[in-house]
Design an enzyme around this catalytic site. Structure first.
Site, PDB file in Angstrom:
ATOM      1  CB  ALA A 108      -0.927   0.018   1.212  1.00  0.00           C
ATOM      2  CE  LYS A 109       5.449   4.760  -0.275  1.00  0.00           C
ATOM      3  NZ  LYS A 109       6.510   3.952   0.332  1.00  0.00           N
TER       4      LYS A 109
END
Length: 418
Positions: A108-109
């Site tokens: 994720a980011k």
């Protein structure tokens, strides 16, 4: 060449590397689509009353790419040029990075489109807490665990931990990168840069059968990662002959005194003002003759337009996505070996995993224990990459992606599609 972010096509660059490897692995088209597409993308708008009384709006993003191997994991950055394309690309990178190290995470980011230097500390805190309100339904210590990234650190992670706990109760594992005294992990600050050193050490040992002692290095970027990498290289006999940041550069063919240079910068001075070297055009650091070039700044710094100017044997990608696919091909043809970002700068997530484990068990490990586990992870991951490289006669990047894609696809298939 400009010192630029080069966001356009950032996600597509990552996907190009992945598609090339999937083609070699002869994966079916439907599997390619599953592995490339993010599972969830969340965008929120936060309205904030500033200290001046004015009202401003800010965009924030969280992209959750793949969780087949465990909870989503990835950093949270504050920068005025954050956009969904960049966040999407970096989320994908985290999926492959955690898989390369066989960590029980997905990728994720996240980020807020803001110039943090324009906000007061009070404004930044309110903005961070508003972001938690907006994302709290999609984060959690068993769901998605943010961490520090560009322009964020222990302070912001502490605010997130506190704000999330107001809604969900005591859960220090909801974020990593917290201050050591607030359920953080010893060694987290130096983890990424130290991991870069371990990775370079393993690469040179396997290619040349030697150590880094006497090898020359040029480093683009003297923030947290670049500085710790330089420190470790210096301590183990490597010669850092050129360093540049966004403001200036410095060089010394006999090797820069890294501890003295760090002290010099810490007192507010420019790299170019360091008495232990000569001022150097910051734009030329990529082309400085050396054994190992370490891009530790931003993405898309090495492209098809400038790759031919590099004068190094190795590139160690301490930054995320510093090399475009076209440049990657050119450098391979030039005989330059690239230590890919999904492995090279993975030390941070390895130690983030250690912090998460400690939080879940309410225990604390010593710095020595943390660093030993980090070294073991870097050594083991490189051994797996090296094995694939020789078995399949491919580059280090391709080998790393084969390791990662095999692990993610295996988890995805075995969990099923119902």
């Amino acid at each position: 060449m400009e010192w630029c972010r080069g966001l356009a096509g950032h996600a597509e660059n990552t996907n190009t590397f992945v598609r090339n490897v999937l083609k070699q692995m002869e994966y079916p088209r439907e599997m390619e689509k599953i592995l490339l597409q993010p599972m969830r993308e969340v965008a929120i708008t936060m309205t904030l009353r500033m200290d001046s009384g004015d009202v401003r709006s800010f965009q924030a993003y969280r992209v959750q790419h793949n969780d087949s191997r465990g909870p989503f994991k990835g950093g949270l950055r504050y920068h005025q040029e954050v956009d969904i394309d960049e966040v999407r690309s970096l989320a994908s990178l985290m999926t492959w990075k955690t898989a390369v190290f066989d960590l029980p995470f997905g990728g994720a980011k996240g980020g807020i489109c803001v110039d943090p230097s324009e906000l007061t500390v009070s404004e930044l805190e309110r903005l961070t807490r508003k972001m938690v309100e907006g994302f709290r339904e999609v984060i959690g210590q068993y769901v998605d665990i943010p961490a520090p990234d560009m322009n964020t650190g222990g302070r912001e992670m502490a605010w997130i931990f506190d704000e999330y706990s107001k809604f969900e109760g005591f859960q220090p594992g909801v974020v990593t990168g917290k201050p050591v005294w607030l359920h953080g992990c010893k060694g987290r600050e130096e983890a990424t840069g130290t991991g870069v050193y371990f990775g370079i050490r393993e690469m040179i040992k396997h290619f040349e059968g030697t150590s880094i002692e006497g090898k020359t290095f040029a480093i683009q970027g003297f923030g947290n990662v670049g500085r710790w990498a330089a420190k470790c290289i210096h301590e183990h006999g490597g010669k850092v002959v050129a360093i540049a940041d966004v403001h200036s550069g410095v060089r010394n063919e006999e090797g820069l005194d890294i501890p003295a240079l760090s002290s010099h910068v810490d007192t507010g001075n420019l790299l170019s003002e360091f008495s232990g070297g000569s001022a150097y055009d910051r734009m030329q650091v990529l082309y400085h003759p050396c054994d190992v070039l370490v891009p530790a700044a931003l993405g898309n710094q090495i492209t098809e337009d400038n790759a031919h100017k590099l004068k190094c044997k190795y590139v160690a990608e301490a930054a995320n996505g510093p090399t475009s696919p076209e440049a990657d091909t050119l450098l391979h043809e030039m005989g330059v070996h690239i230590l890919p970002d999904i492995y090279c700068n993975g030390g941070g997530v390895v130690v983030s995993w250690q912090e998460w484990v400690q939080n879940l068990q309410n225990i604390s490990w010593s710095r020595e224990e943390v660093m030993k586990r980090l070294e073991d992870s870097m050594v083991s991951a490189f051994a797996n990459i090296w094995k694939i490289k020789h078995e399949k006669k491919v580059t280090l990047r391709t080998a790393a992606f084969i390791v990662a894609l095999s692990r993610v696809s295996r988890a995805q298939i075995n969990r099923g599609f119902h």
